[in-house]
Design an enzyme around this catalytic site. Structure first.
Site, mmCIF file in Angstrom:
data_model
loop_
_atom_site.group_PDB
_atom_site.id
_atom_site.type_symbol
_atom_site.label_atom_id
_atom_site.label_comp_id
_atom_site.label_asym_id
_atom_site.label_seq_id
_atom_site.Cartn_x
_atom_site.Cartn_y
_atom_site.Cartn_z
ATOM 1 N N VAL A 10 -34.299 19.805 -62.610
ATOM 2 C CA VAL A 10 -33.367 20.406 -61.665
ATOM 3 C C VAL A 10 -34.130 20.640 -60.371
ATOM 4 O O VAL A 10 -35.359 20.687 -60.358
ATOM 5 C CB VAL A 10 -32.748 21.728 -62.193
ATOM 6 C CG1 VAL A 10 -31.808 21.446 -63.355
ATOM 7 C CG2 VAL A 10 -33.821 22.722 -62.584
ATOM 8 N N SER A 11 -33.379 20.819 -59.286
ATOM 9 C CA SER A 11 -34.019 20.931 -57.970
ATOM 10 C C SER A 11 -34.333 22.360 -57.540
ATOM 11 O O SER A 11 -35.212 22.577 -56.725
ATOM 12 C CB SER A 11 -33.137 20.274 -56.903
ATOM 13 O OG SER A 11 -32.993 18.899 -57.200
ATOM 14 N N THR A 12 -33.587 23.326 -58.070
ATOM 15 C CA THR A 12 -33.799 24.717 -57.643
ATOM 16 C C THR A 12 -33.893 25.651 -58.830
ATOM 17 O O THR A 12 -33.417 25.337 -59.929
ATOM 18 C CB THR A 12 -32.651 25.210 -56.734
ATOM 19 O OG1 THR A 12 -31.454 25.288 -57.512
ATOM 20 C CG2 THR A 12 -32.438 24.295 -55.537
#
Length: 192
Positions: A10-12
């Protein structure tokens, strides 16, 4: 006997990989918790520059293993990097499976063909972007628009005027809305 690993990204920090893990398991891949590799990192970061991914490749995966991702973009957002990563894994005799593609096994002949097609489309799109950029620049030139960086002469003049009015370098930077490095560059400048 081959082992199955899952890579989830995931990015965040506000996101979680739980849905990816659940979807992979629901697709029939019984992945042990110890073989699920999850990390929070942008897809723009090259795969082998990501700590958890690189650790998995260098220290966990072995020849004959399988690596499953829910979507191809979990491996990365850069087409060239994704292809190089898959080629590296196939070279290591790792089966690469992406559940979002019609051909899930990317190390198979059909999977390689699909990746080559994606590569061809990406290269075509890159060429089109270059063509559109050139067309836009040519149109701007025909319309007489000035291209490139702004003339520094004006900045130098403004910095010199601020100095003559007794401002310090830091106050000149604030007043002129310039970086302190720019002000320092032109503080004692003379001529053009």
């Amino acid at each position: 006997m081959s082992r199955t690993f899952a890579y989830c990204r995931v990015s965040t920090n506000e996101q979680t990989t739980e849905n990816q893990i659940m979807a992979i398991r629901q697709s029939g891949y019984d992945v042990l918790d110890s073989r699920v590799v999850s990390e929070v990192v942008s897809g723009g970061v090259q795969a082998m520059s990501r700590k958890a991914f690189a650790d998995m490749v260098n220290h966990k995966l072995e020849s004959g293993d399988r690596l499953v991702v829910l979507k191809l973009d979990r491996l990365g957002r850069d087409n060239i990097d994704v292809q190089q990563t898959i080629a590296m894994l196939v070279e290591l005799n790792i089966e690469v499976v992406s559940l979002d593609l019609p051909v899930s096994n990317l190390s198979s002949a059909e999977g390689k063909l699909m990746l080559q097609m994606f590569s061809a489309f990406a290269e075509f799109e890159k060429s089109r972007i270059i063509e559109r950029t050139k067309e836009g620049l040519e149109r701007a030139k025909r319309e007489g628009k000035r291209l490139g960086r702004p003339v520094a002469h004006d900045t130098r003049k403004r910095v010199q005027e601020a100095r003559e009015h007794g401002l310090s370098q830091s106050k000149a930077a604030v007043k002129l809305d310039l970086g302190i490095a720019t002000v320092k560059r032109y503080w004692n400048a003379t001529g053009v």
